[in-house]
Design a protein around this motif. Sequence first.
Motif: not given
Length: 554
Positions: A207-208, A225-227, A251-259
């Motif tokens: 969350r930003l 990758e940010m979604l 404000r934004y939220s991004v989903l990020v998948k860890a390696h």
Amino acid sequence: MKLLTCIIILTGAYARRIDLSWDVGYVQVNRDGYKTRTAIGVNGKLPIPPVYADEGDTLFLTVHNSLNHSTSIHAHGILQTGSNFMDGAAMVTQCGIPPGDSFTYEIYLNQTGTYWLHGHDHDELADGLRTPLVIRDKQSPYAYDDEFLLALEDWYDASFQERMDLTTDPTKPFPPPPSYPYALINGANANFTKPMIFAPGSTYRIRLVNMAATEWFKFSMPGHEMLVIEADGVYSDPFAIAAMTIGPGQRYSVLVKAHNTNNLNYQYLVELYASFIPHTDGMNPRYYAGTIRYSENAVDVVADKQAALGQIPEDISLAWDWDIQLQSHSHKPLLPVSRSFDVVIGGAHFSDGVTRDLINNSSYVTPMIPSLYTAKSIGKWAQNPLVYGPNANAIVVDYWEPIEFVIYNPSRLPHAMHQHGYTFQIVEYGPIDDSVAISQGSNPPDTPAPIRNCARWPMERDTVVVLPMQYVKIRFRAINIGTWLHHCHILAHQRLGMAMTVVVAPDLVQKLMPIPESMYTMCHKQGIKTQGNAAGNPGLDLTGLPEMPYIMSF
Ligand SMILES: *[C@@H]1O[C@H](CO)[C@@H](O)[C@H](O)[C@H]1NC(C)=O
Ligand SMILES: *[C@@H]1O[C@H](CO)[C@@H](O)[C@H](O)[C@H]1NC(C)=O
Ligand SMILES: *[C@@H]1O[C@H](CO)[C@@H](O)[C@H](O)[C@H]1NC(C)=O
Ligand SMILES: *[C@@H]1O[C@H](CO)[C@@H](O)[C@H](O)[C@H]1NC(C)=O
Ligand SMILES: *[C@@H]1O[C@H](CO)[C@@H](O)[C@H](O)[C@H]1NC(C)=O
Ligand SMILES: [Cu+2]
């Protein structure tokens, strides 16, 4: 008796009461690692801890004012449906809380997403009075394992008032010399933020919140990758982005998948900048890097700043227009329009030597009576925008009316326009008419921006960036009664007059909206009337309002 117990249990199961007590006062802090200065904190401290709540909770926020001027708290992005009087906009929906006094805000959190709480009187947010408000979903449309919060702030050597004094002193050159703030993340120098700990294979929501007084941020997570899934508390369909821009108030939220592996650690990058401040190495933009840690033993990958943030065009008019490509997750259709209002934002030099900001050639001045109390007390006159004062820049709309604003920006600066009490659909971005530019003293651009239309399901949000020499069309249905400020969230612009008042269904305000007696008491303690027009008089008699200087040139 049985029934009563039953109700209590039911509500207890679904909603919680969150009690917070804030003593707002002066603190001495060194936030950026460079300078100790007087700031405005809570309970003797800065930063203010972020507030976490669950959907359906009610926040009881008791504010005690230990400052030497009035204060108020606004929950940015919270709709306040039916509770306009709790919106916290000083002299719009309440009198500020007097020094030495306390007031309890009761804020119903019937929304989810990323918001923030901040002072809305005397520009106190710029001096520290701001913190995120996160409302978790009962059932999120997106799955994630854990979340991180990055609260972004700009931090200056001098207080906001000291900086404004330089701007508004007619004997000083305009604009004043540039200031080069530092960036804070979660309250400290952004280069020393706690690492984000990633577990291989997990998905994170980041969350930003841009809580800056005046500045802009870029954000990127090279190697991940940010979604984008949220803008201003509204869920979007997932939108892939490599580097993003965040305006003041947004404000934004991004989903990020860890390696899946943990042999490398990464960085996330943050840049704080202002387009109107000269580019100076190390000063503007300010560059920061944080750590994404997979393992203590992993190799640290140093991000290539140019490759990451360099993807955002230097030309600000290309850098900030990606949010119109978002689609709302709710897939609500585009609203119809009953009335469309032109809103021309800009600036001008006034007869007293001060340069001010404008909406439709008028610089906002706070009325002598809170606009809501005018709407409540002045009977049928409440339909006349003038009773809110010639410089409240009021428009009066009907309940349920679908309205449109076409916000024209014939200036060289981008502005971040925020609507209280609503989210609005972003409908269209495009070039301003030459005539609008010329009427505000600007030269029409050689290459006008192209028109960009929203997606099939327009995104909704509460703060939109209007680019230089462009317009933004927004729409919302006026379902939330009361007096709602619409203003630039660059605080200096707000202070200098870039604000207007959207008065929704004053007839229903008179019939349906109760105003707690304790709110009137706060006014009376400060010698502020609670009835009548902007000057505290009946009807259209505005005698007593201070005389405004006039526009000399644009
Ligand atoms: C209010 O307090 C601030 C911070 O301590 C101080 O700078 C300012 O001079 C005070 N103003 C008045 C009117 O006392
Ligand atoms: C909460 O919000 C939903 C829409 O998101 C609305 O349908 C509902 O009426 C609201 N509840 C209350 C008590 O205001
Ligand atoms: C933050 O750290 C980066 C290196 O990682 C450095 O280039 C930058 O100047 C630092 N920023 C500040 C404001 O000290
Ligand atoms: C601004 O002025 C235009 C042109 O006079 C008018 O159509 C519009 O309604 C005004 N907007 C507001 C917000 O008052
Ligand atoms: C603002 O004033 C200028 C100069 O008088 C005029 O040309 C322009 O139409 C005005 N704009 C609005 C929105 O009223
Ligand atoms: Cu602005």
